[in-house]
Design a protein around this motif. Structure first.
Motif, PDB file in Angstrom:
ATOM      1  N   ALA A   1       0.810  -1.223   0.000  1.00 56.31           N
ATOM      2  CA  ALA A   1       0.000   0.000   0.000  1.00 56.31           C
ATOM      3  C   ALA A   1       0.842   1.271   0.000  1.00 56.31           C
ATOM      4  O   ALA A   1       0.586   2.202   0.765  1.00 56.31           O
ATOM      5  CB  ALA A   1      -0.964  -0.010   1.199  1.00 56.31           C
TER       6      ALA A   1
ATOM      7  N   ASP B   1      -3.410  -4.039  -0.553  1.00 52.02           N
ATOM      8  CA  ASP B   1      -3.806  -3.457   0.727  1.00 52.02           C
ATOM      9  C   ASP B   1      -4.721  -4.428   1.455  1.00 52.02           C
ATOM     10  O   ASP B   1      -5.914  -4.173   1.636  1.00 52.02           O
ATOM     11  CB  ASP B   1      -4.501  -2.109   0.494  1.00 52.02           C
ATOM     12  CG  ASP B   1      -4.873  -1.411   1.802  1.00 52.02           C
ATOM     13  OD1 ASP B   1      -4.314  -1.783   2.855  1.00 52.02           O
ATOM     14  OD2 ASP B   1      -5.733  -0.509   1.765  1.00 52.02           O
TER      15      ASP B   1
ATOM     16  N   ASN C   1      -5.275   1.411   3.801  1.00 54.86           N
ATOM     17  CA  ASN C   1      -4.424   2.257   2.956  1.00 54.86           C
ATOM     18  C   ASN C   1      -3.182   2.761   3.693  1.00 54.86           C
ATOM     19  O   ASN C   1      -2.642   3.826   3.371  1.00 54.86           O
ATOM     20  CB  ASN C   1      -5.217   3.447   2.404  1.00 54.86           C
ATOM     21  CG  ASN C   1      -4.615   3.965   1.112  1.00 54.86           C
ATOM     22  OD1 ASN C   1      -4.128   3.199   0.285  1.00 54.86           O
ATOM     23  ND2 ASN C   1      -4.634   5.275   0.934  1.00 54.86           N
TER      24      ASN C   1
END
Length: 354
Positions: free
Chosen positions: A290, A301, A306
């Motif tokens: 991510a 992810d 995130n």
């Protein structure tokens, strides 16, 4: 699964047996063959040697090996440790990377199948286990020490871990506590020790013999399985993560850890095999999840928040594992599961796949 921060480790979930025959319950201190998370630990050892100027990341590794390592189709392109550690060397798993004890790496790598014929070294990423026997051979050639002993001296002793590669230097209590890997149908896949050391914990010679005195340092590099043969407990993985989160420069310099965990390669849509979006950034033996600005095709992810993490996944012998550190939250996660079905999601996409 274990979660950790800089001060403590919490057991979130643990279930099952370490061995079905003995009925021994699985415990967080039981060592397991953790598969490709092993690469992360090899990277730590390399960076310790870099810290002491025994190795240079951008040196042509031929100078260490004592023979010329070159892609046969691109003989003018030097191959460096940085390229080997970041899977940009041009090597591919087109040959057996578990080379027998009496094999010679220099000869084995003359096989064109060991190389990506479409891309030169540097710039193009494709995950390949074969990089790591080469790295192990380099470490042995430079130090004059067996790979398993290097790992003991550079990683396990300073971090106070009772861990080993291919069971050679783990303690008797760890042998007793070994986690047996089973396939989904109940068959033993690996490490059914039940307190007894394997007669040959190494990759044996071509004739099946297992005399370690025949092993030549820096010539083969594969007999301790540097690509996946680490036996370590979930607890010791979390302890390692805690040291890296503290990052006080005592075990590894801050500069070395930053270099290791910084992307040496980032996916731009064409410059590598992302394995359906799972590999989108990779450091030096470190998978990075991510990372900001990655292409929309990236599906890396798995935590769904995130936030960038570094670490590694593992998959072999019906085991899947993960070791992930979040420097932003200063927390990390360790997990593994065994008896993964044969028709389970394939490749390195442990969390998702199409």
């Amino acid at each position: 699964m274990l979660a950790f921060d800089t001060e403590k480790t919490a057991t979130i979930s643990i279930q099952g047996l370490s061995n079905r025959t003995t009925g021994r319950a699985l415990m967080p201190d039981d060592p397991v063959r953790i598969a490709s998370i092993s690469k992360f630990f090899v990277g730590l050892a390399v960076m310790r040697l870099v810290d002491r100027n025994q190795l240079q990341l951008d040196q042509d590794v031929s100078a260490y090996l004592g023979w010329t390592l070159r892609h046969p189709d691109y003989p003018d392109n030097p191959i460096t440790l940085r390229l080997l550690l970041s899977h940009q060397s041009g090597l591919r798993d087109g040959i057996n990377y578990a080379l027998p004890m009496d094999s010679v790496l220099e000869s084995a790598l003359q096989d064109p199948a060991a190389w990506d014929q479409n891309h030169p070294p540097g710039g193009y990423f494709a995950y390949a286990n074969l990089n790591f026997p080469v790295i192990a051979a380099i470490m042995e050639a430079v130090t004059g020490t067996r790979f398993d002993q290097i790992m003991q001296a550079e990683i396990f002793t300073p971090l106070q871990l009772d861990a080993c590669f291919n069971w050679t230097l783990c303690s008797d209590p760890k042998i007793t506590a070994a986690v047996t890997l089973y396939r989904a149908n109940g068959e033993v896949a690996r490490d059914d020790l039940r307190g007894v050391r394997e007669p040959c914990p190494l990759v044996p010679a071509q004739d099946g013999s297992c005399d370690i005195n025949r092993y030549q340092l820096g010539k083969t590099g594969s007999i301790f399985s540097p690509q996946g043969g680490l036996r370590i407990s979930a607890r010791d993985l979390s302890r390692t993560g805690q040291i890296l989160l503290k990052n006080d420069g005592k075990f590894l310099s801050k500069a070395a850890l930053a270099t290791m965990t910084r992307p040496a390669w980032q996916y731009d849509g064409t410059n590598g095999d992302s394995e359906k979006g799972y590999f989108c950034a990779y450091g030096l033996a470190v998978h990075i999840l991510a990372i900001p600005g990655r292409p929309a095709a990236c599906r890396d992810d798995p935590f769904g928040d995130n936030q960038t993490r570094f670490g590694h996944s593992g998959e072999a012998y019906a085991l899947k594992s993960g070791f992930w550190i979040n420097p932003q939250s200063r927390r990390g996660t360790v997990f593994y599961r065994t008896a993964v079905p044969e028709n389970d999601l394939l490749g390195h996409c442990i969390y998702f796949c199409e």
